[in-house]
Scaffold this motif. Structure first.
Motif, PDB file in Angstrom:
ATOM      1  N   GLN A 144       4.702   0.688  62.647  1.00 56.07           N
ATOM      2  CA  GLN A 144       3.361   0.694  63.234  1.00 56.07           C
ATOM      3  C   GLN A 144       2.894   2.099  63.614  1.00 56.07           C
ATOM      4  O   GLN A 144       1.768   2.279  64.060  1.00 56.07           O
ATOM      5  N   GLY A 145       3.786   3.084  63.455  1.00 55.71           N
ATOM      6  CA  GLY A 145       3.376   4.465  63.665  1.00 55.71           C
ATOM      7  C   GLY A 145       4.031   5.192  64.826  1.00 55.71           C
ATOM      8  O   GLY A 145       3.691   6.345  65.110  1.00 55.71           O
ATOM      9  N   ALA A 146       4.980   4.555  65.516  1.00 50.93           N
ATOM     10  CA  ALA A 146       5.660   5.220  66.635  1.00 50.93           C
ATOM     11  C   ALA A 146       6.507   6.384  66.122  1.00 50.93           C
ATOM     12  O   ALA A 146       7.134   6.304  65.065  1.00 50.93           O
ATOM     13  N   PHE A 147       6.500   7.470  66.863  1.00 48.05           N
ATOM     14  CA  PHE A 147       7.367   8.617  66.571  1.00 48.05           C
ATOM     15  C   PHE A 147       8.816   8.159  66.669  1.00 48.05           C
ATOM     16  O   PHE A 147       9.196   7.438  67.584  1.00 48.05           O
ATOM     17  N   PHE A 148       9.645   8.577  65.732  1.00 46.44           N
ATOM     18  CA  PHE A 148      11.022   8.086  65.626  1.00 46.44           C
ATOM     19  C   PHE A 148      11.995   9.239  65.855  1.00 46.44           C
ATOM     20  O   PHE A 148      11.976  10.231  65.135  1.00 46.44           O
ATOM     21  N   MET A 149      12.840   9.086  66.887  1.00 40.88           N
ATOM     22  CA  MET A 149      13.782  10.149  67.220  1.00 40.88           C
ATOM     23  C   MET A 149      15.163   9.571  67.505  1.00 40.88           C
ATOM     24  O   MET A 149      15.301   8.520  68.131  1.00 40.88           O
ATOM     25  N   GLY A 150      16.191  10.298  67.055  1.00 44.06           N
ATOM     26  CA  GLY A 150      17.573   9.960  67.367  1.00 44.06           C
ATOM     27  C   GLY A 150      18.175  11.025  68.261  1.00 44.06           C
ATOM     28  O   GLY A 150      17.886  12.212  68.099  1.00 44.06           O
ATOM     29  N   THR A 151      19.011  10.610  69.201  1.00 41.27           N
ATOM     30  CA  THR A 151      19.656  11.605  70.058  1.00 41.27           C
ATOM     31  C   THR A 151      20.599  12.480  69.252  1.00 41.27           C
ATOM     32  O   THR A 151      20.717  13.683  69.492  1.00 41.27           O
ATOM     33  N   ASN A 152      21.290  11.867  68.265  1.00 36.95           N
ATOM     34  CA  ASN A 152      22.221  12.633  67.436  1.00 36.95           C
ATOM     35  C   ASN A 152      22.597  11.838  66.199  1.00 36.95           C
ATOM     36  O   ASN A 152      22.461  10.613  66.181  1.00 36.95           O
ATOM     37  N   PRO A 153      23.098  12.516  65.160  1.00 42.07           N
ATOM     38  CA  PRO A 153      23.452  11.830  63.914  1.00 42.07           C
ATOM     39  C   PRO A 153      24.946  11.528  63.767  1.00 42.07           C
ATOM     40  O   PRO A 153      25.378  11.144  62.672  1.00 42.07           O
ATOM     41  N   ASP A 154      25.739  11.685  64.831  1.00 43.50           N
ATOM     42  CA  ASP A 154      27.190  11.502  64.731  1.00 43.50           C
ATOM     43  C   ASP A 154      27.516  10.058  64.363  1.00 43.50           C
ATOM     44  O   ASP A 154      27.334   9.146  65.176  1.00 43.50           O
ATOM     45  N   THR A 155      28.024   9.838  63.170  1.00 42.90           N
ATOM     46  CA  THR A 155      28.325   8.482  62.730  1.00 42.90           C
ATOM     47  C   THR A 155      29.548   7.912  63.423  1.00 42.90           C
ATOM     48  O   THR A 155      29.710   6.691  63.521  1.00 42.90           O
ATOM     49  N   THR A 156      30.429   8.791  63.913  1.00 41.65           N
ATOM     50  CA  THR A 156      31.644   8.364  64.602  1.00 41.65           C
ATOM     51  C   THR A 156      31.893   9.247  65.810  1.00 41.65           C
ATOM     52  O   THR A 156      31.259  10.293  65.974  1.00 41.65           O
ATOM     53  N   PHE A 157      32.818   8.825  66.659  1.00 41.07           N
ATOM     54  CA  PHE A 157      33.332   9.706  67.708  1.00 41.07           C
ATOM     55  C   PHE A 157      34.812   9.411  67.911  1.00 41.07           C
ATOM     56  O   PHE A 157      35.248   8.279  67.711  1.00 41.07           O
ATOM     57  N   PRO A 158      35.583  10.448  68.267  1.00 39.27           N
ATOM     58  CA  PRO A 158      37.037  10.260  68.349  1.00 39.27           C
ATOM     59  C   PRO A 158      37.464   9.505  69.604  1.00 39.27           C
ATOM     60  O   PRO A 158      36.942   9.731  70.691  1.00 39.27           O
ATOM     61  N   THR A 159      38.405   8.587  69.444  1.00 38.45           N
ATOM     62  CA  THR A 159      39.025   7.872  70.555  1.00 38.45           C
ATOM     63  C   THR A 159      40.534   7.912  70.346  1.00 38.45           C
ATOM     64  O   THR A 159      41.006   8.224  69.251  1.00 38.45           O
ATOM     65  N   PRO A 160      41.320   7.600  71.374  1.00 38.85           N
ATOM     66  CA  PRO A 160      42.773   7.571  71.193  1.00 38.85           C
ATOM     67  C   PRO A 160      43.228   6.577  70.121  1.00 38.85           C
ATOM     68  O   PRO A 160      44.324   6.696  69.579  1.00 38.85           O
ATOM     69  N   ASN A 161      42.375   5.588  69.809  1.00 42.54           N
ATOM     70  CA  ASN A 161      42.725   4.560  68.829  1.00 42.54           C
ATOM     71  C   ASN A 161      42.083   4.804  67.466  1.00 42.54           C
ATOM     72  O   ASN A 161      42.036   3.905  66.622  1.00 42.54           O
ATOM     73  N   GLY A 162      41.586   6.012  67.261  1.00 42.93           N
ATOM     74  CA  GLY A 162      40.927   6.315  65.997  1.00 42.93           C
ATOM     75  C   GLY A 162      39.433   6.521  66.191  1.00 42.93           C
ATOM     76  O   GLY A 162      38.937   6.574  67.315  1.00 42.93           O
ATOM     77  N   LEU A 163      38.711   6.632  65.090  1.00 40.67           N
ATOM     78  CA  LEU A 163      37.281   6.890  65.164  1.00 40.67           C
ATOM     79  C   LEU A 163      36.507   5.608  65.438  1.00 40.67           C
ATOM     80  O   LEU A 163      36.724   4.588  64.783  1.00 40.67           O
ATOM     81  N   GLY A 164      35.582   5.683  66.411  1.00 40.63           N
ATOM     82  CA  GLY A 164      34.707   4.556  66.711  1.00 40.63           C
ATOM     83  C   GLY A 164      33.311   4.832  66.193  1.00 40.63           C
ATOM     84  O   GLY A 164      32.959   5.977  65.894  1.00 40.63           O
ATOM     85  N   PRO A 165      32.463   3.799  66.065  1.00 40.16           N
ATOM     86  CA  PRO A 165      31.100   4.006  65.572  1.00 40.16           C
ATOM     87  C   PRO A 165      30.253   4.785  66.575  1.00 40.16           C
ATOM     88  O   PRO A 165      30.255   4.488  67.773  1.00 40.16           O
ATOM     89  N   GLY A 166      29.572   5.799  66.091  1.00 32.56           N
ATOM     90  CA  GLY A 166      28.737   6.634  66.942  1.00 32.56           C
ATOM     91  C   GLY A 166      27.265   6.276  66.855  1.00 32.56           C
ATOM     92  O   GLY A 166      26.874   5.334  66.147  1.00 32.56           O
ATOM     93  N   ALA A 167      26.450   7.055  67.540  1.00 36.08           N
ATOM     94  CA  ALA A 167      25.009   6.812  67.553  1.00 36.08           C
ATOM     95  C   ALA A 167      24.412   6.890  66.156  1.00 36.08           C
ATOM     96  O   ALA A 167      23.437   6.198  65.841  1.00 36.08           O
ATOM     97  N   GLY A 168      24.999   7.727  65.307  1.00 35.80           N
ATOM     98  CA  GLY A 168      24.480   7.880  63.957  1.00 35.80           C
ATOM     99  C   GLY A 168      24.597   6.627  63.118  1.00 35.80           C
ATOM    100  O   GLY A 168      23.817   6.434  62.175  1.00 35.80           O
ATOM    101  N   SER A 169      25.554   5.761  63.444  1.00 32.38           N
ATOM    102  CA  SER A 169      25.695   4.513  62.690  1.00 32.38           C
ATOM    103  C   SER A 169      24.531   3.573  63.004  1.00 32.38           C
ATOM    104  O   SER A 169      24.033   2.863  62.112  1.00 32.38           O
TER     105      SER A 169
END
Length: 261
Positions: A144-169
């Motif tokens: 509908q025309g709203a400006f579209f912004m993401g805080t960051n493109p990180d698809t993953t982030f590191p955790t002690p149990n491996g990579l988890g899904p980030g904001a980029g996903s």
């Protein structure tokens, strides 16, 4: 290693996730790291793409690991998002926010409030309550025309149990459904670097960007004109490093090794 750069580094823009810790697990002795920065005469601002914590929460997390930093030493992608929105919509107003309370708070402090319809913008961060309903609403508002912004493109982030899904996903899902590309507030865009260098009172030539992720920390530092240092304690391995057509000035196993002679 860091002391080998010429001209001498006067300031560091330091990432947190994958550099200082993985989730709640410290990767290094934080107190020792900050003491080494002091000994080298390097002032530090912590700049993170993670929008899921407030500045105070980051201060408390750092304190729980034995170090102390001032409020002015922390900038986040939530703050960068608020800054970008203020420049575009100085009057403030309604926006659709997908993210943690910290993102809501940063935007509210800049004059923006969450709404479901007739919004100026859609802002997507790390949203642990992400759903199909939210995806559908964000898609409709953007179309509908709203400006579209993401805080960051990180698809993953590191955790002690491996990579988890980030904001980029989450961002990728919205971009796919809306067929629109988001404006990125955090790294590798220059906003966080500009905010950090303004606080430090330094030029890019006097500054090094330190992080664990090539496509944000290192690329962002290069775009901002800073020198760069990659630590291998997070998401990037030496094998992955070789696949990039741009390279950091320094590579170290972790932050302590980077700050060693």
């Amino acid at each position: 290693m860091l002391a080998s750069l010429t001209p001498a580094v006067q300031a560091a823009i330091l990432d947190m996730d994958g550099v200082l810790w993985k989730d709640k697990q410290p990767l290094i002795n934080l107190k020792e790291a900050f003491e080494r920065f002091d000994a080298l005469g390097i002032r530090v601002v912590l700049a993170t793409n993670n929008s899921s914590r407030t500045v105070k929460e980051y201060q408390e997390k750092i304190a729980s690991m034995g170090a102390q930093v001032d409020e002015e030493q922390i900038v986040t992608s939530s703050m960068a998002a608020a800054h970008v929105l203020q420049q575009r919509f100085p009057q403030g107003g309604p926006v659709y926010i997908m993210g943690a309370d910290s993102l809501h708070q940063a935007l509210e402090q800049a004059g923006f409030y969450h709404a479901e319809d007739n919004v100026l913008a859609v802002i997507s961060g790390l949203d642990r309550t992400f759903s199909f309903e939210k995806l559908a609403r964000a898609t409709r508002l953007i179309r509908q025309g709203a400006f579209f912004m993401g805080t960051n493109p990180d698809t993953t982030f590191p955790t002690p149990n491996g990579l988890g899904p980030g904001a980029g996903s989450i961002l990728a899902a919205i971009q796919t459904a809306s067929e629109q590309t988001a404006v990125i507030a955090g790294k590798p865009s220059p906003t966080l670097y500009q905010m950090a260098m303004q606080r430090l009172g330094v030029s890019p030539q006097q500054t090094v960007s330190i992080g664990d992720r090539m496509e944000t920390d290192i690329l962002g530092g290069i775009r901002a004109g800073c020198r760069t240092a990659l630590v291998l304690s997070g998401v990037t391995s030496r094998q992955i490093l070789q696949t990039y057509d741009y390279q950091p000035d320094l590579v170290a196993e972790d932050l302590i090794h980077l700050l060693s002679a």
